[in-house]
Structures are given as C-alpha cells and as structure tokens.
Design an enzyme around this catalytic site. Structure first.
Site, PDB file in Angstrom:
ATOM      1  N   SER A 177       0.841  -1.195   0.000  1.00  0.00           N
ATOM      2  CA  SER A 177       0.000   0.000   0.000  1.00  0.00           C
ATOM      3  C   SER A 177       0.880   1.249   0.000  1.00  0.00           C
ATOM      4  O   SER A 177       1.627   1.466  -0.948  1.00  0.00           O
ATOM      5  CB  SER A 177      -0.951  -0.032   1.208  1.00  0.00           C
ATOM      6  N   THR A 178       0.832   2.048   1.062  1.00  0.00           N
ATOM      7  CA  THR A 178       1.591   3.300   1.109  1.00  0.00           C
ATOM      8  C   THR A 178       3.083   3.051   0.896  1.00  0.00           C
ATOM      9  O   THR A 178       3.679   2.220   1.566  1.00  0.00           O
ATOM     10  CB  THR A 178       1.400   3.993   2.471  1.00  0.00           C
ATOM     11  N   HIS A 204      -2.760  -0.938  -3.333  1.00  0.00           N
ATOM     12  CA  HIS A 204      -3.932  -0.108  -3.075  1.00  0.00           C
ATOM     13  C   HIS A 204      -3.842   1.180  -3.892  1.00  0.00           C
ATOM     14  O   HIS A 204      -3.098   2.090  -3.543  1.00  0.00           O
ATOM     15  CB  HIS A 204      -4.031   0.235  -1.593  1.00  0.00           C
ATOM     16  N   MET A 297      -0.162   1.086   5.224  1.00  0.00           N
ATOM     17  CA  MET A 297      -0.933   1.398   6.422  1.00  0.00           C
ATOM     18  C   MET A 297      -1.980   0.313   6.676  1.00  0.00           C
ATOM     19  O   MET A 297      -2.523  -0.270   5.744  1.00  0.00           O
ATOM     20  CB  MET A 297      -1.623   2.757   6.242  1.00  0.00           C
ATOM     21  N   ASP A 300      -4.302  -4.942   6.047  1.00  0.00           N
ATOM     22  CA  ASP A 300      -4.778  -5.761   4.931  1.00  0.00           C
ATOM     23  C   ASP A 300      -3.724  -6.811   4.598  1.00  0.00           C
ATOM     24  O   ASP A 300      -2.541  -6.501   4.459  1.00  0.00           O
ATOM     25  CB  ASP A 300      -5.048  -4.873   3.708  1.00  0.00           C
TER      26      ASP A 300
END
Length: 355
Positions: A177-178, A204, A297, A300
């Site tokens: 993600s991030t 994401h 973050m 998940d």
C-alpha cells in the site's frame, strides 16, 4: 506542515483542513516548487503537501530538491484524477514522494470534494506518526494508532524463522500500500525474465493509477508486467497487478489458472484488497506460495497471510527501517507469521531463494 500549491484557494482549503486537527500545525505555505525548496529548508516541516502541476517548477521536479533541503520531510502529492495527473503522480511516487491524494473527482467534476479530501489527507498524514512517536507539537487527545490492534498478536524477534524443509513454490503473491511504487521498483525489476512462477500483486490504488504503475514497472523490468483483466491466464514470467476498484482472485479451470475480478464489498476499507487475493491464492496453491507483505498502512493481508502460513506458505515481510509505513508488514511480523523480515532491497533475492 508546509502546504505547496499555486492556487490560493487550494492552499487555504488545505490549511483550514488541518486547522481543525490539534495534533498538527501548518507552519507555512509556498506557491510553487522553487518557493517550496526554500521554505522547506527554512521551516523544516514534518510533512509537505505538494501540488503536481505548478509554474516555474512542478511538484515532480521539486521532490529531490526538497529532499536535499530537508531529508526527513514526508511528501504527499496532491494529484488530479486525470491521465496526465496519474502519470505524474506515479512518477513522483517512484522518485521519492511518500503518498498522494487526488484533489478532484473520478467523474471529472471541477468541484472540490472537501469532505473526502479532508478525510483522506488527515488519514494520510496520521499514518506517518504512530501514537507513540508523536512529538509535543503533534499531540492529539485520543490518537488513532497507525496499526490497529490484533488479537493474539505478541512481540516477535525480527529474524527469519526457518522451515524444517523446502517445497516447490508455484506462485508469488504480493500485497502493498503506502510507499508501494517505490518499494515495487526495488523488487520487480530484480526478478529475472525466466522466473518459473507467476507474480500476483495488489497495490492499493484507484483505477487508471494501477494501469500506469504496471506500464512504468514493465518498462524497467525483465518480466512482463500488466494490469490484470478478467479471464487473463496466470502464467510463469508475468506480473499481474490488480486493477483499481476491483478485487483480484485466481481461479483454476481444468489444468490452468485464470484471473477473476469482482466489485464485491471492500475489505479492510480497500478494493482491491490483499486479503481477497491471498485467500484465493491459498485455495489454488496452498503451501506452494511465497507471500510477500510490503510497506503500507493498516493490516490488509494479515488474516490471509496467517492462513497461508498454516498451509505451509513462505511469508516475507518488509522490515521497518525500509518501510514508509510499517503497518501491514508490522502486524504480520508481530504475529510471528513472517519467515523472513528483510530490507526491501533484499526482497527479490529472498523470493528467488525460495524458487
């Protein structure tokens, strides 16, 4: 925080968004990239929100110079949901920006969606400052942890946990993600063209951004990197990235494996979700999987990584120092699920050892 945008209206809106947050202070504003470099060196902000398109010097051009002027700053790009905006944003993320927020709407409306912008900006900034590291200037009355608590999660040493034996691995599944584009640029290009297994990847991101990310990674990788499509065959030597706003799963029909996409409810507030992919990978490949959880973050991928681990899969987590946000990999490590915890630059080599 330093707010950088050539539009006075946008600067005012962003400043007002954070005026309501007691844990952060807007210390200054800048009108373009050149102004941002000088202000960053002077004010030493924890966070810089940086517009993509500005006169004199764009946000993309300013990133490395802001980093040189004040290296600790976290940089969040303010992007437009357009083809050109997405391309510049992906390039910014590949060149040192930490995250991004889209200013506009997917419908192309010029009206600024202020409630959504506020929700996303506050969350994006907060992820960089877990409650235990907030400085006196960044104090909240009831801060939200960057990593949600997980039952039965206890401390675990940051070292590899060796399997008693080895098994043939048939797929690599990655969740991120991030900080993902930068992390992936340290992983995917280091995998060889003759990789004997497919790579399935959830990042994401919204629609269009995932396609452009696939194009960028494909241009620098020996492997064939594509945005996945419905019924696309899953084959060795390919990297398939879940398209934005669709869960990606793998299904078996006869002796071959294919991609299935759907828009069922988000999981962990995400679509695509790592958990959705990893569950399907467990159903098709089970313990013959190398699962990789990179910077991001939240959590998940945690529950499905635990299931994969129980099936005999080998789980790799990115270490904290090389992560932009040690949320997703951190919760996997603390639960004792990870077989290897490594710097992002060692992830590809760790994968190859398992193959």
């Amino acid at each position: 925080m330093l707010v950088v945008d050539d539009s006075m209206m946008i600067r005012t809106i962003v400043a007002r968004i954070f005026r309501d947050e007691p844990w952060i202070e807007v210390v200054g504003q800048a009108v373009d990239g050149l102004d941002a470099i000088a202000r960053a060196a002077e004010l030493k902000p924890d966070v810089v929100t940086l517009d993509v398109e500005m006169p004199r010097m764009t946000g993309l051009e300013a990133i490395k110079k802001i980093r040189a002027a004040w290296p600790p700053a976290k940089i969040i790009m303010l992007s437009t949901l357009t083809e050109s905006g997405a391309r510049v944003t992906i390039d910014a993320l590949l060149n040192g920006a930490n995250d991004y927020v889209a200013k506009g709407t997917a419908s192309g409306s010029h009206e600024l969606p202020i409630p959504r912008l506020k929700h996303e900006l506050v969350a994006k900034v907060r992820q960089f400052f877990p409650a235990q590291t907030l400085t006196p200037r960044l104090v909240a009355s009831s801060p939200t942890p960057a990593i949600a608590p997980v039952s039965s999660v206890g401390p675990a040493p940051l070292k590899a946990v060796r399997h008693s034996g080895t098994k043939a691995r048939r797929v690599v599944a990655i969740g991120v993600s991030t900080g993902g584009p930068s992390a992936l640029s340290d992983v995917i290009p280091l995998l060889p063209a003759n990789l004997p297994v497919p790579v399935l990847l959830v990042q994401h991101m919204p629609p269009m951004f995932t396609r452009i990310l696939a194009e960028r990674l494909n241009s620098v990788s020996p492997l064939d990197v594509r945005e996945a499509a419905e019924n696309m065959p899953v084959e060795a030597g390919t990297v398939l990235i879940a398209p934005g706003d669709y869960h990606m799963r793998v299904t078996r029909r006869g002796s071959r494996d294919y991609i299935a996409l759907d828009q069922s409810a988000p999981e962990n507030a995400c679509r695509p979700a790592v958990d959705a992919l990893f569950r399907s990978v467990n159903e098709v490949y089970g313990g013959a999987t190398v699962a990789v959880v990179l910077t991001g973050m939240g959590q998940d991928g945690f529950l499905s990584s635990r299931t994969l681990k129980a099936s005999g899969a080998y789980v790799i987590a990115q270490d904290e120092p090389s992560s932009v946000v040690w949320g997703m990999p951190g919760v996997v490590v603390r639960a004792g699920i990870a077989d290897a915890v490594v710097d992002v630059r060692q992830v590809a080599a760790t994968i190859l050892k398992q193959l």
